[in-house]
Structure formats: structure tokens, C-alpha cells
Design a protein around this motif. Structure first.
Motif, PDB file in Angstrom:
ATOM      1  N   LEU A  36       0.723  -1.067   0.011  1.00 25.80           N
ATOM      2  CA  LEU A  36       0.149   0.096   0.172  1.00 25.80           C
ATOM      3  C   LEU A  36       0.875   1.196  -0.063  1.00 25.80           C
ATOM      4  CD1 LEU A  36      -2.528  -1.050   2.947  1.00 25.80           C
ATOM      5  CD2 LEU A  36      -2.858  -1.217   0.276  1.00 25.80           C
ATOM      6  N   GLN A  65       2.592  -1.468   7.437  1.00 30.25           N
ATOM      7  CA  GLN A  65       1.551  -2.321   6.990  1.00 30.25           C
ATOM      8  C   GLN A  65       1.690  -3.736   7.044  1.00 30.25           C
ATOM      9  OE1 GLN A  65       1.386  -2.217   2.251  1.00 30.25           O
ATOM     10  NE2 GLN A  65       2.608  -0.528   3.035  1.00 30.25           N
ATOM     11  N   ALA A  84      -2.630   2.917   6.701  1.00 30.87           N
ATOM     12  CA  ALA A  84      -2.393   2.918   5.252  1.00 30.87           C
ATOM     13  C   ALA A  84      -3.713   2.581   4.918  1.00 30.87           C
ATOM     14  CB  ALA A  84      -1.229   1.506   5.177  1.00 30.87           C
ATOM     15  N   LYS A  85      -3.849   2.685   3.670  1.00 30.71           N
ATOM     16  CA  LYS A  85      -5.267   2.554   2.864  1.00 30.71           C
ATOM     17  C   LYS A  85      -4.893   2.133   1.356  1.00 30.71           C
ATOM     18  CE  LYS A  85      -5.983   7.387   1.737  1.00 30.71           C
ATOM     19  NZ  LYS A  85      -7.153   8.597   1.968  1.00 30.71           N
ATOM     20  N   GLY A  86      -6.001   1.978   0.760  1.00 32.21           N
ATOM     21  CA  GLY A  86      -6.021   2.053  -0.784  1.00 32.21           C
ATOM     22  C   GLY A  86      -5.721   0.762  -1.312  1.00 32.21           C
ATOM     23  N   GLN A  87      -5.221   0.605  -2.600  1.00 28.13           N
ATOM     24  CA  GLN A  87      -5.105  -0.829  -3.580  1.00 28.13           C
ATOM     25  C   GLN A  87      -3.662  -1.007  -3.274  1.00 28.13           C
ATOM     26  OE1 GLN A  87      -7.661  -2.528  -4.715  1.00 28.13           O
ATOM     27  NE2 GLN A  87      -8.907  -1.100  -3.677  1.00 28.13           N
ATOM     28  N   THR A  88      -3.318  -2.233  -3.296  1.00 25.38           N
ATOM     29  CA  THR A  88      -1.941  -2.540  -3.546  1.00 25.38           C
ATOM     30  C   THR A  88      -1.230  -2.335  -4.734  1.00 25.38           C
ATOM     31  OG1 THR A  88      -2.435  -4.965  -4.301  1.00 25.38           O
ATOM     32  CG2 THR A  88      -2.063  -4.606  -1.854  1.00 25.38           C
TER      33      THR A  88
END
Length: 239
Positions: free
Chosen positions: A144, A186, A158-162
Motif C-alpha cells: 500500500l 502495513q 495505510a489504505k488503498g489498493q496494493t
């Protein structure tokens, strides 16, 4: 005053340097909102003078929050993202994120802020046993790159798409070439280190179960052989 606490040096350097900038927030009655402070090589100088309230009780505490690196328009809660391509030193250094806060600072001539790392760093050393090809690039997939930051807690989530991030060439512990990258803390689901060679081939080395802890630097050794590849992890506080 703003300094570097024990084991809390910058991820890419060992001290604040001339030109480094931080952003500062303070509750009422100081009421500072993203005031920029710039390092002159010895101290951090605010772009506007900060004052305690004239009618303020000297024992009334005021909370201060700060972050590095400074960005115009930043609020006390903001999103932070590292570059997917950190192969340049500028992009690698810009991925560093440090936070500082005081729970209660009484009116005084100075307020002490000790900055701590809120990201993770990995330094990847490649043992290439294929003598006919040199390492040209190192990247890591399954990570991430974005995070939500709250200075008042403080916290980084942490966030979002890999995605895949390309590492920067740096000097390794034994002065040989290594590759480094900075990421939000993460638990990667399927982290893979990819090593590209000058003969056009690439080698994927899984790092199953890897965990990137906030404020830690990881030394990763990847061994490339003709028939197999392997890796080893070790970790320590950034500094």
C-alpha cells in the motif's frame, strides 16, 4: 524548538538540514494552522511569528502538532502517499514522514517537539550469483502506498489498493550497492521482491508473512541463483 529524539532520526539523513521544512499546528489561543518552519542549518525558523495569547493563563496548556515534510494547504487530518517510482533520490526522500506533538505545553519562550518516524523503510541488498548479468532495478509489489494521517492522535493508517514501488539505489551497509524504499506501516498480503538484470531477465522472490512496522528499518538480503532465489529479513529502529 524542534529536534530529533533518540532513535528518531530522519529516514534518509541523520539530522534536519538547511532547507528542510515542517508544518506546525497549535490549539487556541496560539491558533496556528500549518505554519511553515524552515531549517537554516541550526534551528527551525517560522515564516510568521507565533504569540501566546495576551490574556492567557501561563499555566493553561496548549497542544502543538507538527509534521515533516511541509506541504501547503495541509490540514490536521490529511492523506499522504509515497511515490510508486522512488528510483530518484528526490522521490525517495519525499516518502519520509515524521510527526511530533505535545500533550500540554504551558506558555513559555519555546516548545519542545521530538519528531518520530511514522513510515517503514526497507534496504534491499542483492547477492547476485549470476556473474553474466548485473542488477539494474529492484521493485516490490503487493504494498500500500497511501495512508490517512491524523496529527492530533497522532496516527498513520495505510489504505488503498496494493501497488508496485521501484526502489532507489543507495549505498549498502558494506558500501556495496543496495536499493531502498519507504512505505506506510502495513501487513502486506502478498509482498514480492522483483530483481531485474541486465540480460533482460527478472527474478521474483516472495516475502510471505512480511510485516512493516512503523518507525522500523528492515535490512533485506535477496540471493539470486541459477535455479532458486531466497531472502533474509532483519529489523531495527530507524536512525
Amino acid at each position: 524548538q524542534a529536534g530529533i529524539g533518540s532513535f528518531q532520526t530522519k529516514a534518509t539523513d541523520t539530522a534536519f538540514e538547511k532547507g528542510d521544512e515542517i508544518g506546525l499546528f497549535a490549539d487556541a489561543p496560539v491558533s496556528a494552522t500549518n505554519v511553515r518552519l524552515s531549517s537554516d542549518g541550526e534551528s527551525l525558523v517560522p515564516e510568521t511569528t507565533l504569540y501566546w495569547g495576551l490574556e492567557q493563563d501561563v499555566n493553561q496548556p496548549v497542544a502543538f502538532y507538527a509534521y515533516y515534510p511541509y506541504a501547503a494547504g495541509t490540514a490536521a487530518q490529511f492523506s499522504f502517499a509515497v511515490a510508486a517510482d522512488q528510483s530518484s533520490q528526490a522521490a525517495y526522500a519525499a516518502a519520509d514522514l515524521m510527526l511530533a506533538s505535545t500533550a500540554a505545553a504551558p506558555a513559555d519562550a519555546s516548545v519542545r517537539l521530538n519528531f518520530g518516524h511514522r513510515m517503514s523503510r526497507a534496504v534491499i541488498q542483492v547477492r547476485n550469483n549470476l556473474n553474466n548479468a548485473a542488477v539494474t532495478a529492484v521493485s516490490v509489489s503487493g504494498v500500500l502506498l497511501e495512508a490517512d494521517v491524523d496529527l492530533t492522535v497522532p496516527s498513520v493508517t495505510a489504505k488503498g489498493q496494493t501497488s508496485t514501488v521501484t526502489a532507489a539505489p543507495v549505498a549498502g551497509a558494506d558500501t556495496t550497492q543496495a536499493w531502498a524504499l519507504i512505505l506506510p506501516a502495513q501487513e502486506p498480503q502478498a509482498l514480492v521482491i522483483n530483481v531485474s538484470l541486465s540480460d533482460g531477465t527478472s527474478h521474483e522472490v516472495p516475502a510471505n508473512g512480511a510485516v512493516l512496522v512503523e518507525g522500523y528499518s528492515y535490512n533485506v538480503t535477496v540471493t539470486i541463483d541459477a535455479t532458486s532465489s531466497s531472502l533474509e529479513f532483519s529489523a531495527g529502529r530507524c536512525g
